[in-house]
Design an enzyme around this catalytic site. Structure first.
Site, PDB file in Angstrom:
ATOM      1  N   THR A 125       0.814  -1.218   0.000  1.00 42.27           N
ATOM      2  CA  THR A 125       0.000   0.000   0.000  1.00 42.27           C
ATOM      3  C   THR A 125       0.853   1.277   0.000  1.00 42.27           C
ATOM      4  O   THR A 125       0.514   2.251  -0.668  1.00 42.27           O
ATOM      5  CB  THR A 125      -0.916   0.007   1.249  1.00 42.27           C
ATOM      6  OG1 THR A 125      -1.632  -1.222   1.272  1.00 42.27           O
ATOM      7  CG2 THR A 125      -1.894   1.151   1.221  1.00 42.27           C
ATOM      8  N   GLY A 386      -6.437  -7.836   4.704  1.00 41.58           N
ATOM      9  CA  GLY A 386      -5.996  -7.313   3.411  1.00 41.58           C
ATOM     10  C   GLY A 386      -4.486  -7.220   3.293  1.00 41.58           C
ATOM     11  O   GLY A 386      -3.949  -6.985   2.211  1.00 41.58           O
ATOM     12  N   LEU A 387      -3.757  -7.380   4.403  1.00 42.96           N
ATOM     13  CA  LEU A 387      -2.301  -7.477   4.421  1.00 42.96           C
ATOM     14  C   LEU A 387      -1.589  -6.296   3.773  1.00 42.96           C
ATOM     15  O   LEU A 387      -0.437  -6.422   3.377  1.00 42.96           O
ATOM     16  CB  LEU A 387      -1.839  -8.772   3.718  1.00 42.96           C
ATOM     17  CG  LEU A 387      -2.492 -10.078   4.148  1.00 42.96           C
ATOM     18  CD1 LEU A 387      -1.904 -11.237   3.360  1.00 42.96           C
ATOM     19  CD2 LEU A 387      -2.288 -10.333   5.631  1.00 42.96           C
ATOM     20  N   CYS A 388      -2.221  -5.139   3.672  1.00 46.29           N
ATOM     21  CA  CYS A 388      -1.559  -3.972   3.077  1.00 46.29           C
ATOM     22  C   CYS A 388      -1.041  -4.263   1.686  1.00 46.29           C
ATOM     23  O   CYS A 388       0.034  -3.802   1.316  1.00 46.29           O
ATOM     24  CB  CYS A 388      -0.393  -3.500   3.953  1.00 46.29           C
ATOM     25  SG  CYS A 388      -0.870  -2.237   5.101  1.00 46.29           S
ATOM     26  N   ASN A 389      -1.743  -5.092   0.950  1.00 42.75           N
ATOM     27  CA  ASN A 389      -1.282  -5.406  -0.397  1.00 42.75           C
ATOM     28  C   ASN A 389      -2.494  -5.473  -1.322  1.00 42.75           C
ATOM     29  O   ASN A 389      -2.942  -6.552  -1.695  1.00 42.75           O
ATOM     30  CB  ASN A 389      -0.505  -6.733  -0.379  1.00 42.75           C
ATOM     31  CG  ASN A 389       0.301  -6.899  -1.641  1.00 42.75           C
ATOM     32  OD1 ASN A 389      -0.244  -6.869  -2.739  1.00 42.75           O
ATOM     33  ND2 ASN A 389       1.593  -7.062  -1.502  1.00 42.75           N
TER      34      ASN A 389
END
Ligand SMILES: *Cc1c(COP(=O)(O)O)cnc(C)c1O
Length: 830
Positions: A125, A386-389
């Site tokens: 992100t 969402g794992l910042c991806n």
């Protein structure tokens, strides 16, 4: 070769005892979030700090000179870790990788020309956000797209920046490192490259020995490499430093002279890039700690090459183990999001991260939230969501932009419970390894997955426990064993004395959750999940004195100056006291913002603050209408409205899908009230059954209070042994308690909060572990029933106007289809 890997693993296992004492009893699988620091790092750092006098750099004093010298040495040491020639590269210390990315973004934004930005779909992100500053941007959806763009000799007319992660922080895939060289050649220095190495360098070496092949900018997070200090770095090629020439901002440290008054002029530092870019005082102590961290890392693990080999070996075992998990009907348990081009065990193409989702034996998705709750109880530390991806997750889950927007408007947020929308997962589970991970961690996790997520039973919708009560439904006479209220949300229960007629209101039993504690800083209501000691705060309703009396139990007794504290039960004590004792504040309860009234008294706040060790106020929910008659009342206690369970809620797969509401024509109107769940009812027989199972496994039996039940319903005392009907409440539709009627709104979904012992405030793994094995349906764990009172109007009897129930009252349970035949229910209207 295999042999060596096992030897190294055993060595790590041994050093873990000494160097990572915080890992005792814990399985830490979130190294992609941050890895852990070694005890020796902290000790070495601490000794350094004690032995030396460090001043603010850049002055003439000895202490300042010492700081400057250390920082310059450590800068050089960090460069040499990447084989980066200090003639060609410089390091800028920043707060974290994101700050490094922002620094590069600002340089491009400050150019007079427009700038183009390209990024790979696997970007974190923090890389994606750069596009908001660009005039034109493009997300490359695959490596092929990048290759084709590189091969195309056309160059952008404006300066450009291409950014990508060296390793995906989502699934650990490693991307080609030769793109920087190829882009430099093909785009002839018009397009710069930014390599996000934050994920890669935590378990792998990065070699910048060849300047022609190196990215212009490389960002990383040092805490992901060493666990400590909290620091990031931007490594830049000095050649690329020209993009900072247009930098507008200057601050202390990056400027030689500033003229402010009649004229506006400044002279920037010109010597080195880091001097021009490090605004303000450097995080000197963190940089000094980095030196200790690098030394200790090398002593413990050898080198990043060794760490890479070790973690690749573990990741291959983890991947194999998870792939091999099957339900007994042979369907796979894990859907693993591996890139087809990568191979676990090959450190060129794959890092030690596995991202996956869980399916049940029928192929349905299991919610990430459930895995999180069970992991918390079993001391596994991993990451979900969402794992910042955003690009990687959307591509792996097949989520189209419209679906993501839909999900967002349907209330899906990072970290929310509701993570399967339209039969698709909205997030994933990520397990990641680090230098101090071992084979034991891997096998513990695979065993955990097998224990909780492999369905051993042949495909049948009934769990063995549930199917026990398949006798014809008979209406049984039960009784109220106990009535409990929780005057302060999340604090201890207070039991209604036997024989005392207790008022039932629309919003629940009288005085239940009338108060809460709110954090002085955030205004959020405190909960036992985060503050287990709240269980030791014992409120008591003293109707004779007209007060709520609060005492403390266990270890809290000595924590406060006052032994107890009282507040008037009367909602508006202005009638009796001088001045207003409340001030109204915005409070967050279970995610909803409401106006609560906090007590101004310092004595009250001090009492709770000292008891819990967290700065808080006592607050009261605003007064509500007195129930009867007001048609559209919505009470003001959002925590009681929260379950929002409709009358049609079933446990999927385990309960008859009968159209409950429509068959009960007689009582369809009161269901309008049922979007509130003011009362929680549990069954003693069910609790006994649960505890038998727990004890059979050697676990610790659960108290009724952990379920926060208001009403405990038990079989009559003359019930013959063995004739109990555990979980009969799953079928109940209505209850009659004494003269009063109640509707069952649906089962109550549980989390790990049930594991807090209400007498000691200690956490255990039971009853959640046994519940999740025997009472988990469609990935959700249930125990107890949401219940609401059905008021009777039109009836002017005292029992209708002032409804009460008591301990010992007889209880009749009605199942589907029985209610309409029963004339006693005819009196119910809205
Ligand atoms: C962790 C991570 C980041 C963000 O790092 P911060 O230190 O939180 O700024 C960026 N990119 C990748 C690939 C990461 O793994």
């Amino acid at each position: 070769m295999e042999g060596e890997l096992y030897v190294y693993d055993q060595a790590v296992e041994r050093l873990r005892e000494r160097e990572y004492p915080m890992l005792k009893g814990q399985t830490y699988l979130d190294h992609a979030g941050t890895t852990l620091y070694a005890k020796s790092t902290i000790e070495r750092f601490s000794a350094d700090m004690m032995a030396n006098l460090y001043g603010n750099p850049h002055s003439a004093s000895i202490s300042s000179q010492l700081s400057t010298r250390r920082v310059e040495d450590i800068r050089l040491r960090l460069l040499s870790l990447f084989n980066a020639d200090p003639e060609v590269f410089d390091v800028v210390f920043v707060a974290n990788a994101t700050a490094g990315i922002k620094m590069v973004m600002e340089a491009f934004r400050d150019q007079e020309e427009r700038f183009w930005y390209g990024y790979h779909k696997d970007a974190h992100t923090s890389l994606v956000g750069v596009r908001e500053a660009a005039n034109e941007h493009r997300c490359f959806a695959s490596d092929r797209e990048v290759q084709e763009w590189i091969d195309d000799s056309e160059r952008p007319l404006t300066p450009g920046l291409f950014a990508y992660p060296a390793q995906s922080n989502m699934n650990g895939r490693r991307l080609p490192l030769d793109w920087s060289r190829r882009i430099r050649e093909s785009k002839q220095n018009v397009v710069y490259t930014l390599l996000d190495a934050a994920s890669l360098v935590s378990t792998a070496p990065l070699d910048l020995a060849c300047p022609e092949g190196a990215p212009d900018f490389t960002v990383l997070s040092l805490y992901k490499m060493f666990g400590f200090p909290d620091l990031g770095a931007l490594v830049l090629r000095k050649d690329a430093g020209r993009v900072f020439d247009k930098r507008r901002y200057f601050g202390g440290g990056t400027v030689e002279m500033v003229v402010c008054l009649k004229e506006q002029w400044h002279a920037r530092k010109a010597e080195s890039l880091h001097e021009r870019l490090e605004d303000g005082t450097l995080p000197i102590h963190s940089i000094i700690a980095l030196d200790a961290a690098m030394t200790v890392q090398e002593q413990l693990f050898g080198s990043f090459e060794k760490i890479s080999t070790h973690t690749a070996f573990l990741a291959a075992k983890l991947y194999e183990g998870l792939s091999a998990l099957r339900h007994t009907n042979t369907t796979p348990v894990c859907e693993i999001y591996k890139d087809p081009t990568s191979t676990y065990g090959d450190s060129k193409s794959q890092g030690p991260i596995v991202a996956f989702n869980i399916r049940n034996h029928l192929g349905g998705w299991v919610s990430n939230a459930e895995l999180e709750k069970i992991s918390a109880v079993k001391n596994f530390h991993l990451r979900t969501g969402g794992l910042c991806n955003p690009g990687g997750v959307a591509a792996s889950l097949g989520l189209a932009p419209w679906e993501m927007k839909e999900n967002f408007s349907a209330g899906q947020r990072c970290g929310s419970d509701n993570d399967i929308i339209r039969a698709k997962p909205t997030g994933m589970i990520r397990v990641s390894l680090g230098a101090m991970s071992t084979l034991k961690d891997v096998s513990l996790f695979i065993d955990f997955m097998r224990e909780f997520f492999v369905q051993e039973a042949p495909p049948t919708p009934f769990s063995p426990v549930i199917s026990l009560y398949h006798e014809p439904p008979t209406r049984r006479l039960l009784r109220v064993e106990s009535l409990s209220i929780y005057p302060i949300k999340s604090c201890a229960a207070w039991h209604v004395p036997p024989g005392k007629a207790w008022e039932v209101r629309r919003e629940g039993l009288a005085w239940d959750r009338e108060w809460c504690l709110v954090h002085q800083g955030t205004g959020a209501a405190l909960s036992q999940k985060r503050y287990p000691k709240m269980a030791l705060i014992r409120p008591c309703i003293d109707l004779d004195q007209g007060v709520l009396r609060i005492r403390l139990a266990g270890g809290l007794q000595t924590a406060t100056k006052a032994a107890e504290i009282c507040v008037p039960l009367s909602a508006d004590p202005r009638l009796f006291l001088d001045g207003d004792m409340y001030k109204t504040v915005s409070t967050k309860v279970c995610g909803d913002t409401i106006q609560a009234k906090t007590y101004k008294s310092k004595d009250i706040s001090d009492f709770f603050t000292q008891a819990l060790g967290v700065a808080c106020h006592l607050a009261r929910f605003p007064a509500v209408g007195n129930g009867a008659g007001t048609a559209s009342i919505r009470h003001s206690k959002p925590h009681l409205q929260k379950p929002q369970i409709s009358g049609k809620m079933h446990i999927p797969g385990a309960f008859p899908e009968a159209p409950r509401v429509s068959t009960c024509a007689v009582v369809s109107k009161p269901i309008l009230l049922s979007n509130e769940s003011p009362i929680l009812t549990i069954s003693r027989s069910s609790l006994n059954r649960l505890n038998e199972l727990i004890k059979a496994e050697g676990g610790k039996a659960a108290q009724a209070e952990v379920f926060r039940a208001n009403i405990v319903v038990a079989e009559n005392l003359d019930c013959p042994p063995g004739a109990e009907q555990p979980y009969a409440e799953d079928e109940w539709r209505y209850l009659q308690i004494g003269d009063q009627y109640f509707e069952m709104l649906g089962p109550c979904r549980r989390c790990q909060m049930v594991c807090i012992d209400q007498h000691t405030a200690e956490r255990d793994q039971e009853p959640f572990v046994t519940l999740s094995k025997t009472r988990r349906f469609d990935g959700k764990v249930f125990f107890g029933e949401h219940t609401s009172h059905l008021p009777m109007s039109n009836v002017s009897s005292p029992t209708a106007q002032n409804p009460t129930i008591s301990v010992g009252d007889p209880v009749w349970a009605f199942e589907d289809g029985e209610a309409e035949q029963d004339t006693r229910l005819q009196g119910l209207v809205d």
